[in-house]
Motif scaffolding. Structure first.
Motif, mmCIF file in Angstrom:
data_model
loop_
_atom_site.group_PDB
_atom_site.id
_atom_site.type_symbol
_atom_site.label_atom_id
_atom_site.label_comp_id
_atom_site.label_asym_id
_atom_site.label_seq_id
_atom_site.Cartn_x
_atom_site.Cartn_y
_atom_site.Cartn_z
ATOM 1 N N TYR A 285 0.838 -1.190 0.000
ATOM 2 C CA TYR A 285 0.000 0.000 0.000
ATOM 3 C C TYR A 285 0.876 1.244 0.000
ATOM 4 N N GLY B 106 -0.482 4.542 0.144
ATOM 5 C CA GLY B 106 -1.152 5.698 0.715
ATOM 6 C C GLY B 106 -2.096 6.383 -0.244
ATOM 7 N N GLN B 107 -2.491 7.565 0.136
ATOM 8 C CA GLN B 107 -3.442 8.354 -0.633
ATOM 9 C C GLN B 107 -2.836 8.804 -1.955
ATOM 10 N N ARG C 158 -3.528 12.655 6.200
ATOM 11 C CA ARG C 158 -4.178 12.177 4.989
ATOM 12 C C ARG C 158 -5.669 12.055 5.243
ATOM 13 N N ASP C 159 -6.433 12.075 4.164
ATOM 14 C CA ASP C 159 -7.867 11.857 4.281
ATOM 15 C C ASP C 159 -8.108 10.428 4.751
ATOM 16 N N ASN C 160 -9.218 10.219 5.431
ATOM 17 C CA ASN C 160 -9.583 8.891 5.917
ATOM 18 C C ASN C 160 -11.096 8.709 5.768
ATOM 19 N N GLU D 210 -14.876 7.197 4.700
ATOM 20 C CA GLU D 210 -15.588 5.932 4.585
ATOM 21 C C GLU D 210 -16.274 5.977 3.233
ATOM 22 N N PHE E 118 -12.169 5.902 -2.216
ATOM 23 C CA PHE E 118 -10.919 6.573 -1.865
ATOM 24 C C PHE E 118 -9.857 6.202 -2.894
ATOM 25 N N GLU F 100 -6.199 5.503 -4.107
ATOM 26 C CA GLU F 100 -5.010 5.003 -3.424
ATOM 27 C C GLU F 100 -3.887 4.680 -4.405
ATOM 28 N N THR G 29 -13.533 2.039 0.984
ATOM 29 C CA THR G 29 -12.921 1.650 2.257
ATOM 30 C C THR G 29 -13.897 0.940 3.187
#
Length: 84
Positions: free
Chosen positions: A19, A21-22, A46-48, A50, A53, A55, A73
């Motif tokens: 992974y 990240g964003q 970073r944005d999180n 629901e 998203f 990536e 997510t």
């Protein structure tokens, strides 16, 4: 297990990937001019969300290329409109 669709190799098991990240986080134009707070914000914040998203993923055990994809997510569903 999550099946991740590599744009070059096709769908593969998530164990082959790392992974990243964003997606879409631009490196600062002049990093030396950033304050400590600005640098920390760039590195760690970073944005999180629901839901959908964007990536970055690295196919570490395959073609070793980086690519972007959109993943929900909440459900882990890979959404159309991936990209390189």
């Amino acid at each position: 297990m999550l099946s991740i669709p590599c744009p070059w190799c096709g769908p593969r098991d998530e164990a082959e990937f790392r992974y990243g990240g964003q997606a879409g986080v631009a490196y600062p134009a002049d990093p030396g001019a950033l304050t400590d707070e600005e640098w920390a914000r760039y590195l760690f914040f970073r944005d999180n969300p629901e839901g959908p998203f964007r990536e970055r993923w690295h196919h570490a055990a395959g073609c070793r290329r980086w690519f972007d994809l959109t993943r929900d997510t909440a459900t882990d569903e890979i959404l159309p409109g991936g990209g390189r």
